[in-house]
Design a protein around this motif. Structure first.
Motif, PDB file in Angstrom:
ATOM      1  N   ALA A 166       1.941   7.693  52.238  1.00 20.53           N
ATOM      2  CA  ALA A 166       3.121   7.317  51.462  1.00 20.53           C
ATOM      3  C   ALA A 166       4.223   6.778  52.366  1.00 20.53           C
ATOM      4  CB  ALA A 166       3.627   8.523  50.670  1.00 20.53           C
ATOM      5  N   MET A 167       4.376   7.365  53.545  1.00 24.72           N
ATOM      6  CA  MET A 167       5.391   6.894  54.488  1.00 24.72           C
ATOM      7  C   MET A 167       5.110   5.459  54.922  1.00 24.72           C
ATOM      8  SD  MET A 167       6.142   8.091  58.381  1.00 24.72           S
ATOM      9  CE  MET A 167       4.898   6.912  58.955  1.00 24.72           C
ATOM     10  N   LEU A 168       3.841   5.158  55.142  1.00 31.63           N
ATOM     11  CA  LEU A 168       3.473   3.812  55.592  1.00 31.63           C
ATOM     12  C   LEU A 168       3.765   2.754  54.538  1.00 31.63           C
ATOM     13  CD1 LEU A 168       0.042   4.583  57.293  1.00 31.63           C
ATOM     14  CD2 LEU A 168       2.238   4.185  58.420  1.00 31.63           C
ATOM     15  N   SER A 169       3.774   3.156  53.275  1.00 31.12           N
ATOM     16  CA  SER A 169       3.998   2.200  52.188  1.00 31.12           C
ATOM     17  C   SER A 169       5.477   1.967  51.896  1.00 31.12           C
ATOM     18  CB  SER A 169       3.300   2.679  50.913  1.00 31.12           C
ATOM     19  OG  SER A 169       3.879   3.887  50.441  1.00 31.12           O
ATOM     20  N   GLU A 172      10.682  -0.717  55.499  1.00 27.04           N
ATOM     21  CA  GLU A 172      11.192  -0.349  56.812  1.00 27.04           C
ATOM     22  C   GLU A 172      12.624   0.155  56.758  1.00 27.04           C
ATOM     23  OE1 GLU A 172      10.792   0.529  60.661  1.00 27.04           O
ATOM     24  OE2 GLU A 172       9.237  -0.315  59.357  1.00 27.04           O
ATOM     25  N   SER A 173      13.451  -0.428  55.884  1.00 26.33           N
ATOM     26  CA  SER A 173      14.858  -0.020  55.791  1.00 26.33           C
ATOM     27  C   SER A 173      14.980   1.416  55.322  1.00 26.33           C
ATOM     28  CB  SER A 173      15.606  -0.942  54.819  1.00 26.33           C
ATOM     29  OG  SER A 173      15.003  -0.906  53.534  1.00 26.33           O
ATOM     30  N   GLU A 174      14.100   1.835  54.403  1.00 24.33           N
ATOM     31  CA  GLU A 174      14.150   3.197  53.893  1.00 24.33           C
ATOM     32  C   GLU A 174      13.746   4.193  54.969  1.00 24.33           C
ATOM     33  OE1 GLU A 174      12.232   5.869  50.243  1.00 24.33           O
ATOM     34  OE2 GLU A 174      11.982   3.686  50.295  1.00 24.33           O
ATOM     35  N   LYS A 175      12.734   3.846  55.782  1.00 28.51           N
ATOM     36  CA  LYS A 175      12.308   4.725  56.860  1.00 28.51           C
ATOM     37  C   LYS A 175      13.387   4.836  57.926  1.00 28.51           C
ATOM     38  CE  LYS A 175       8.344   2.517  57.414  1.00 28.51           C
ATOM     39  NZ  LYS A 175       7.019   2.144  57.963  1.00 28.51           N
ATOM     40  N   THR A 176      14.089   3.741  58.185  1.00 34.49           N
ATOM     41  CA  THR A 176      15.156   3.763  59.179  1.00 34.49           C
ATOM     42  C   THR A 176      16.274   4.691  58.756  1.00 34.49           C
ATOM     43  OG1 THR A 176      14.656   1.488  59.827  1.00 34.49           O
ATOM     44  CG2 THR A 176      16.821   2.356  60.440  1.00 34.49           C
ATOM     45  N   LYS A 177      16.650   4.666  57.484  1.00 38.22           N
ATOM     46  CA  LYS A 177      17.695   5.557  56.979  1.00 38.22           C
ATOM     47  C   LYS A 177      17.273   7.017  57.096  1.00 38.22           C
ATOM     48  CE  LYS A 177      19.623   2.289  53.606  1.00 38.22           C
ATOM     49  NZ  LYS A 177      19.819   2.026  52.146  1.00 38.22           N
ATOM     50  N   LYS A 178      15.994   7.288  56.813  1.00 46.54           N
ATOM     51  CA  LYS A 178      15.488   8.651  56.891  1.00 46.54           C
ATOM     52  C   LYS A 178      15.509   9.150  58.326  1.00 46.54           C
ATOM     53  CE  LYS A 178      11.714  11.553  55.224  1.00 46.54           C
ATOM     54  NZ  LYS A 178      10.435  11.581  54.485  1.00 46.54           N
ATOM     55  N   ASN A 179      15.129   8.305  59.285  1.00 44.92           N
ATOM     56  CA  ASN A 179      15.162   8.689  60.688  1.00 44.92           C
ATOM     57  C   ASN A 179      16.577   8.990  61.148  1.00 44.92           C
ATOM     58  OD1 ASN A 179      12.408   8.432  61.030  1.00 44.92           O
ATOM     59  ND2 ASN A 179      12.522   6.276  61.633  1.00 44.92           N
ATOM     60  N   ARG A 180      17.551   8.180  60.685  1.00 49.96           N
ATOM     61  CA  ARG A 180      18.941   8.396  61.070  1.00 49.96           C
ATOM     62  C   ARG A 180      19.437   9.739  60.541  1.00 49.96           C
ATOM     63  NH1 ARG A 180      20.933   4.209  58.818  1.00 49.96           N
ATOM     64  NH2 ARG A 180      20.516   2.825  60.582  1.00 49.96           N
ATOM     65  N   LYS A 181      19.045  10.076  59.331  1.00 46.42           N
ATOM     66  CA  LYS A 181      19.424  11.354  58.733  1.00 46.42           C
ATOM     67  C   LYS A 181      18.810  12.515  59.501  1.00 46.42           C
ATOM     68  CE  LYS A 181      19.290  13.923  54.374  1.00 46.42           C
ATOM     69  NZ  LYS A 181      18.839  13.893  52.954  1.00 46.42           N
TER      70      LYS A 181
END
Length: 219
Positions: A166-169, A172-181
């Motif tokens: 699910a993460m791979l799908s 990229e912008s959503e994953k970047t926000k999650k990493n920042r959090k």
């Protein structure tokens, strides 16, 4: 570590020999390991799907010369990551899947490893000074506990596979926000990077009918 160095290490890992005694990836995690290794930002350096062990710390069990121990070990997976952001994404998947003892290590040369680990292990001494310390009933109880823990371990492996897919799908912008959090909520753990050799693992289920004669041959 530069992106070029990461690519060279990734290629070298895939071209190298499997250094584990088993010589292959455990069946319960074959699909998970393949999915991770298919991604350009990750590759696995060691893996074990989980195992149930009965071992003796000094010499043979049958001789009853040392201390026998019954042990369950859940899955452990070490994954080298291209960047800290990649490591954080993988770590978030692991924790969400029940592998709450997971962590990120950064070596002195910049190698970034995400260790996927759980806390539901089990280790129980069975003998001391050549004497069995537990009953047949307790051995059966341990076998039941270990089998239940193994089943939970397999459930978490499947959940981790689903969460990583699910993460791979995600964009990229959503994953970047999650990493920042995640960076704001939890500081990185810096330790020595683990060994790159594969770890042997077996998906064993223990027969409930365990008796002292199974552990120690009195003949």
């Amino acid at each position: 570590m530069s992106s070029e160095s990461f690519d060279k290490q990734r290629e070298s890992c895939f071209d190298g020999l499997d250094l584990s005694r088993k010589g292959s990836i455990d069946v319960p995690i074959v699909d998970l390991v393949k999915l991770i290794n298919d991604q350009s930002n990750y590759f696995t350096t060691s893996s074990c799907s989980g195992r149930i062990l009965l071992f003796e710390q000094v010499s043979s069990l049958r001789a009853l010369e040392g201390d026998a121990v019954f042990k369950f070990e859940p899955m452990v997976l070490h994954v080298q990551c291209r960047s800290v952001a990649d490591a954080q994404s993988l770590h978030a998947c692991a924790v969400a899947s029940g592998f709450r003892n997971s962590g990120i290590t950064i070596g002195s040369r910049g190698k970034i490893i995400t260790a996927v680990r759980s806390t539901h292990s089990l280790e129980v001494p069975l003998s001391k000074d050549r004497r069995l310390m537990v009953s047949h009933e307790y051995l059966k109880f341990l076998a039941d506990c270990a089998n239940a823990k193994m089943q939970e371990n397999l459930t978490r492996i499947e959940r981790f596979h689903e969460n990583f897919s699910a993460m791979l799908s995600k964009p990229e912008s959503e994953k970047t926000k999650k990493n920042r959090k995640n960076r704001k909520a939890r500081p990185d753990t810096v330790q020595q990077s683990p060994c790159n050799a594969d770890v042997e693992g077996k998906n064993n289920v223990v027969d409930d009918d365990i008796s002292p004669s199974f552990l120690f041959d009195n003949t």
